[in-house]
Design a protein around this motif. Sequence first.
Motif, mmCIF file in Angstrom:
data_model
loop_
_atom_site.group_PDB
_atom_site.id
_atom_site.type_symbol
_atom_site.label_atom_id
_atom_site.label_comp_id
_atom_site.label_asym_id
_atom_site.label_seq_id
_atom_site.Cartn_x
_atom_site.Cartn_y
_atom_site.Cartn_z
ATOM 1 N N THR A 1 -8.436 3.821 -4.682
ATOM 2 C CA THR A 1 -9.406 4.421 -3.757
ATOM 3 C C THR A 1 -8.732 4.547 -2.401
ATOM 4 O OG1 THR A 1 -10.276 2.229 -3.257
ATOM 5 C CG2 THR A 1 -11.537 3.539 -4.851
ATOM 6 N N LEU B 1 -4.002 8.398 5.431
ATOM 7 C CA LEU B 1 -4.694 7.930 4.217
ATOM 8 C C LEU B 1 -3.933 6.745 3.648
ATOM 9 C CD1 LEU B 1 -5.213 11.394 2.454
ATOM 10 C CD2 LEU B 1 -6.778 10.253 4.025
ATOM 11 N N ASP C 1 -10.990 10.330 -3.619
ATOM 12 C CA ASP C 1 -11.108 9.352 -4.725
ATOM 13 C C ASP C 1 -11.279 10.051 -6.079
ATOM 14 O OD1 ASP C 1 -10.806 7.297 -2.987
ATOM 15 O OD2 ASP C 1 -12.925 6.782 -2.867
ATOM 16 N N GLN D 1 -4.440 1.053 -1.334
ATOM 17 C CA GLN D 1 -3.902 -0.301 -1.559
ATOM 18 C C GLN D 1 -3.368 -0.410 -2.985
ATOM 19 O OE1 GLN D 1 -4.068 -2.450 0.921
ATOM 20 N NE2 GLN D 1 -5.718 -1.677 2.218
ATOM 21 N N ALA E 1 -14.114 10.364 1.882
ATOM 22 C CA ALA E 1 -13.214 9.585 1.013
ATOM 23 C C ALA E 1 -13.458 9.951 -0.448
ATOM 24 C CB ALA E 1 -13.430 8.092 1.239
ATOM 25 N N HIS F 1 -8.518 4.790 1.878
ATOM 26 C CA HIS F 1 -9.124 4.485 3.177
ATOM 27 C C HIS F 1 -8.630 5.565 4.122
ATOM 28 C CE1 HIS F 1 -10.410 0.474 1.989
ATOM 29 N NE2 HIS F 1 -9.256 0.391 1.352
ATOM 30 N N GLN G 1 0.826 -1.208 0.000
ATOM 31 C CA GLN G 1 0.000 0.000 0.000
ATOM 32 C C GLN G 1 0.860 1.258 0.000
ATOM 33 O OE1 GLN G 1 -1.913 -0.797 3.850
ATOM 34 N NE2 GLN G 1 -0.778 0.911 4.734
ATOM 35 N N THR H 1 0.891 5.147 1.708
ATOM 36 C CA THR H 1 0.344 5.772 2.916
ATOM 37 C C THR H 1 0.767 7.231 2.966
ATOM 38 O OG1 THR H 1 0.810 3.670 4.031
ATOM 39 C CG2 THR H 1 0.245 5.533 5.455
ATOM 40 N N THR I 1 -7.896 6.337 7.648
ATOM 41 C CA THR I 1 -7.783 5.471 8.826
ATOM 42 C C THR I 1 -7.609 6.248 10.137
ATOM 43 O OG1 THR I 1 -5.408 5.203 8.509
ATOM 44 C CG2 THR I 1 -6.824 3.554 7.475
#
Length: 387
Positions: free
Chosen positions: A55, A74, A33, A77, A29, A57, A13, A15, A59
């Motif tokens: 997309t 953020l 996106d 993936q 989000a 996530h 991923q 980050t 967190t």
Amino acid sequence: MRYLTAGESHGPQLTTIIEGLPAGMPLLAEDIDKELARRQKGHGRGRRMQIEKDTVHITSGVRHGATLASPVALVVQNDDWKHWTKIMGAEPTDDEEVKRVITRPRPGHADLNGALKYGHRDMRNVLERSSARETTVRVAAGAVAKKLLSCLGIKVASHVVEIGGIKSEVKAYDSIESLAEITENSPVRCLDPVAEKKMMQAIDDAKANGDSIGGIVEVVVEGMPPGVGSYVHYDRKLDSKLAAAIVSINAFKGVEFGIGFEAARKPGSEVHDEIEWSEGEGFHRSTNRLGGLEGGMSTGMPIIIRGVMKPIPTLYKPLQSVDIDSKEAFTASIERSDSCAVPAAAVVAENAIAWELAAAITEQFYADRLDTLIKSIEDQRAYAREF
Ligand SMILES: Cc1cc2nc3c(=O)[nH]c(=O)nc-3n(C[C@H](O)[C@H](O)[C@H](O)COP(=O)(O)O)c2cc1C
């Protein structure tokens, strides 16, 4: 505001952790996106973008659709990771097959310099991080900044003004919204429909020849209050921060403001913007040749920045290089690559600029809370109008 990014191109991923956002800022989000999807589009992009459907996530740092002032983390993936779990795994391995060691540096990439600097005999350790895949999370951070700017009435858009020597001849647009709308529907993010077709053809020709082409992108910002940045120190100048943001993007080699390098060829009377004053509007410039920046500060006029992107260095038409183990010359062949990423890079530039502007604003104005920040910006605009 500050942020860091982490992640390898074929790691699990990407980050980013963002700090310094005001509390109470709406953030979903889908705001992020939208920008990630824009970065993936564009005529000339390669197969990797078909594999990934980026997309985000969120967190941390956001609760019930609003920022908390705690760090916002953020995560995006990498869908391709499932094919790379062994090659890019964190666990040790002695299996040379699994390591897929790279000893052949690609011209125009970070491979050789990075290997020399960090002592890597396997240049996968360099290219996985130096890859422009990292710009995904830079766009994610920029999307958050863009959201903050939109709350403050500041709009950012971009367009492609040149690809492979073909120039957009359409310079005027009705509004920044129409600029954004027209370019969103262009496969090369260009305002000029005639140039657009020629650019697409040039990209196809480059691809057919195993070559790549670069270009120029322009970022436009409207609504910046005057006086953001400072003239007092080199590292507080807004133009220097914006220039650094552009040149920090992979493959960007130059930057211009307003009429840019043309200023070198014109007399001062055709470069500087005359100052006017009117009731209601206050001070303003009759033209905007300097692109909204004077003395390291915003003038209140639209900010216009252009960035020059070199052709992508990975070519199907091979370039000569030398193996770092055998010292034998070889001609670099490739796995997969874009033939032109200028349209995608326009989106990266737009978001990188949004980040710097939001950071400069939150540094200059009280920014613990969104409501008080909005008021400070309105006060600054009113002060300038009545000055
Ligand atoms: C959006 C974007 C996509 C890119 N895609 C590729 C690519 O597919 N292949 C490639 O060789 N370089 C690509 N690049 C450029 C390289 O990442 C870059 O040239 C390389 O890391 C060396 O850095 P430098 O050119 O800044 O010196 C891309 C750049 C951007 C901004």
